[in-house]
Design a protein around this motif. Structure first.
Motif, PDB file in Angstrom:
ATOM      1  N   ALA A  52       0.829  -1.212   0.000  1.00 49.34           N
ATOM      2  CA  ALA A  52       0.000   0.000   0.000  1.00 49.34           C
ATOM      3  C   ALA A  52       0.863   1.262   0.000  1.00 49.34           C
ATOM      4  CB  ALA A  52      -0.922  -0.005   1.229  1.00 49.34           C
ATOM      5  N   ILE A  53       1.940   1.238   0.780  1.00 46.39           N
ATOM      6  CA  ILE A  53       2.811   2.419   0.817  1.00 46.39           C
ATOM      7  C   ILE A  53       3.504   2.594  -0.538  1.00 46.39           C
ATOM      8  CG2 ILE A  53       4.705   3.556   2.034  1.00 46.39           C
ATOM      9  CD1 ILE A  53       2.356   3.030   3.854  1.00 46.39           C
ATOM     10  N   GLN A  54       3.959   1.481  -1.101  1.00 41.28           N
ATOM     11  CA  GLN A  54       4.633   1.587  -2.398  1.00 41.28           C
ATOM     12  C   GLN A  54       3.691   2.129  -3.468  1.00 41.28           C
ATOM     13  OE1 GLN A  54       6.168  -2.522  -2.391  1.00 41.28           O
ATOM     14  NE2 GLN A  54       8.181  -1.658  -2.889  1.00 41.28           N
ATOM     15  N   SER A  55       2.420   1.705  -3.426  1.00 39.62           N
ATOM     16  CA  SER A  55       1.517   2.174  -4.488  1.00 39.62           C
ATOM     17  C   SER A  55       1.159   3.646  -4.287  1.00 39.62           C
ATOM     18  CB  SER A  55       0.274   1.294  -4.575  1.00 39.62           C
ATOM     19  OG  SER A  55      -0.489   1.440  -3.401  1.00 39.62           O
ATOM     20  N   ALA A  56       1.363   4.158  -3.081  1.00 41.21           N
ATOM     21  CA  ALA A  56       1.166   5.601  -2.872  1.00 41.21           C
ATOM     22  C   ALA A  56       2.342   6.407  -3.413  1.00 41.21           C
ATOM     23  CB  ALA A  56       0.983   5.889  -1.390  1.00 41.21           C
ATOM     24  N   LEU A  57       3.446   5.707  -3.758  1.00 38.55           N
ATOM     25  CA  LEU A  57       4.679   6.418  -4.117  1.00 38.55           C
ATOM     26  C   LEU A  57       5.177   6.061  -5.519  1.00 38.55           C
ATOM     27  CD1 LEU A  57       6.557   6.028  -0.685  1.00 38.55           C
ATOM     28  CD2 LEU A  57       5.454   8.087  -1.582  1.00 38.55           C
ATOM     29  N   THR A  58       4.237   5.763  -6.417  1.00 34.93           N
ATOM     30  CA  THR A  58       4.657   5.342  -7.761  1.00 34.93           C
ATOM     31  C   THR A  58       5.396   6.448  -8.516  1.00 34.93           C
ATOM     32  OG1 THR A  58       2.430   5.886  -8.481  1.00 34.93           O
ATOM     33  CG2 THR A  58       2.885   3.553  -8.127  1.00 34.93           C
TER      34      THR A  58
END
Lengths: 366, 366
Positions: A52-58
């Motif tokens: 979830a954190i990674q997908s907030a930081l694409t």
């Protein structure tokens, strides 16, 4: 969502608290100042929340460091894995570290941020109740040394703290209780009204009702922020935050770290502090019963392990780093909601209170 | 004895400079706040000066850590020996560390002081000319990582700096020259009057005349203190201190650390910076001759190693951490005594100046 502001001059920062607030990615990205980000987490938390954190930081160049979980790894060799990754991926001084995990991840990521190129920014996303109420405020970062806990570190404030109460649903019940020990501590040491609220709402907190959790976390952080703002680098008042901790550390050290959780040891330590306060003539027996009752409703121990001796307790307390002079200092309660620091505890009184707690004591292995 | 005051608010401190000033033990003891002291030094300096420092501290509980000498040991494992000793001897938050040695000892002791129990006090007694003029001011502390120099550290100001010029009599001539490179740098970058003074007094400095050394050290520290006070954490102006360093680091990296001393590489780097400034139309050929002349009188190299290529130079310069954006930044001279930062150097011009320096170049191994 609630937002607190920790006021520390040019090191001030917001704490956002709510259920599912990571859906709002701006809360995170608003505090990232270049394209470079490094998420530091552990192998328990990563499968749950890293995607979830990674997908907030694409939109960013994101490095990830996954550390082994646990206090046993809070040392230089693990910390160095963060530096290895930052340097291998050529992170510069404008990078932002994100601590995704409990207190150990927060302490190590914070110290890495304090030291990498002599300081870069970091953001805390604490995933345990203990770290949400305890590590979000205060700026203490660091690692352990074989000869002492938290002996190497720095004061370094985060740029923001994001507390998502939804994350607590994945937490083992024992760790929820351990976190509630610190919540109760804030009521006991400086906020009698909050203590009453906690007495009324403990069952809802144990059932993980989000609005109640958010309120309890916010109020705990507020109390800590007020104390830290008055005493950022631990001269006097900040020592009040050690309520229950001198006794608790003795239990943790004697039993071996991890046998009792930190919050469990602090729970028993606060009950002992209340009993010693009663012996000093400051609390009534009804007050002590109220303290023990609220701790028990949070499924926390209220007595020392029955395998410990009074001499073991006192031996550990004398080497505790909070004992600065030669005299032992105690954080006790003048009243419920009003902690004080004192060196005036007669040795015989201390020994009697400890002996009574041990006599009623709980089985050593929890 | 001269005393400078570095003004940094509540982190201000004095620098005392003179011959044999350690005779006055109060200069040291005035900045020690409890009975606990830990002297950190290395195995070259210890036999020369440790006994004198110890005899100044007979009233204190003194621990001693003797590190191996040299930049190769400026890493975590060596730093940890300081923490081991502090914890074994139970030093508390009121302890004072004393750094007795050159830049490596100062950087490591300063970082140990910044990190031990999240910060304790330290005092610098720099024993090399380079560390006396360069490390006494600025608060930079740290260690190297296998992937980069000084990548892990902290800004931490000393409580006092004691500079005894008598200690320079034990310094190898090559290290005196390396220190003079940084002295000359302060004249070149911001103090034309001092540059003239240096031109007149270089022979006396090379002969280690104490009053001249004290004046040159004080004036260098003053210039650095002025720049650091304006820019404590390295935003803009502080970058001027890197005059000669971008070229110098390329030489050090290519030749292998220690083949050229840092000051020698900076000496050649400043000559190259002067030539590039001439190519930019800012310096006259007479100015450049003056720069080369003063460096040569300090027995410093004024040309690049003849074994290096232009591409090697540029490759190293691009990974230097001072290159933040992608464009290369240079510290050049608008005039003698007036450094500026520029990104507007045409690539062809840079290559020509480097090629000329290499063509005139000095033998690689010094």
């Amino acid at each position: 969502m609630q937002t607190l502001h920790v006021e520390l001059g040019d090191r001030s920062y917001p704490i956002h608290i709510g259920a599912d607030l990571l859906q709002n990615t701006k809360l995170l990205t608003a505090h990232i100042k270049s394209r470079q980000v490094c998420i530091v987490t552990n192998d328990t938390v990563a499968p749950l929340y890293l995607p979830a954190i990674q997908s907030a930081l694409t939109e960013y160049d994101v490095s990830v460091v996954i550390l082994p979980d646990g206090e046993a790894h809070k040392h230089w060799q693990t910390l160095n894995r963060i530096f290895d990754q930052l340097l291998a991926d050529r992170h510069n001084r404008n990078t932002t570290l994100v601590a995704l995990g409990g207190g150990v991840v927060g302490d190590m990521t914070g110290f890495a941020a304090a030291s990498y190129q002599r300081s870069v920014n970091f953001i805390q996303i604490p995933t345990t109740l203990l770290s949400q109420v305890d590590s979000s405020v205060g700026g203490k970062t660091g690692i352990n040394h074989p000869l002492g806990k938290n002996m190497i570190g720095a004061f370094h404030q985060p740029k923001a703290v994001l507390i998502d109460t939804l994350m607590l649903t994945s937490l083992p019940a024992r760790e929820v209780s351990a976190g509630l020990a610190e919540v109760i501590k804030y009521g006991l040491l400086g906020d009698a009204e909050f203590l009453t609220w906690l007495t009324d709402h403990m069952d809802r907190l144990m059932a993980l009702e989000h609005s109640d959790l958010a309120y309890a976390i916010a109020r705990s952080c507020e109390t800590k922020a007020r104390i830290v703002a008055a005493d950022e680098r631990e001269g006097g008042m900040r020592a009040l935050l050690n309520l229950g901790h001198t006794f608790g550390h003795a239990i943790e050290t004697q039993m071996g770290y991890g046998t009792w959780l930190h919050g469990e040891a602090v729970g028993a330590g606060m009950a002992i502090a209340a009993e010693l306060s009663q012996a000093m003539g400051w609390l009534s027996s009804r007050d002590v019963t109220q303290v023990r009752d609220i701790l028990q409703r949070a499924a926390l121990p209220v007595d020392a392990p029955d395998t410990m001796t009074v001499d073991q307790f006192i031996g550990h307390m004398q080497v505790d780093k909070k004992v600065l002079t030669g005299r032992m200092r105690f954080v006790l309660l003048r009243a419920l909601g009003q902690a004080v620091i004192t060196e005036d505890v007669p040795d015989a009184m201390l020994r009697e209170v400890l002996a009574n707690s041990i006599a009623r004591g709980v089985a050593g292995r929890r």
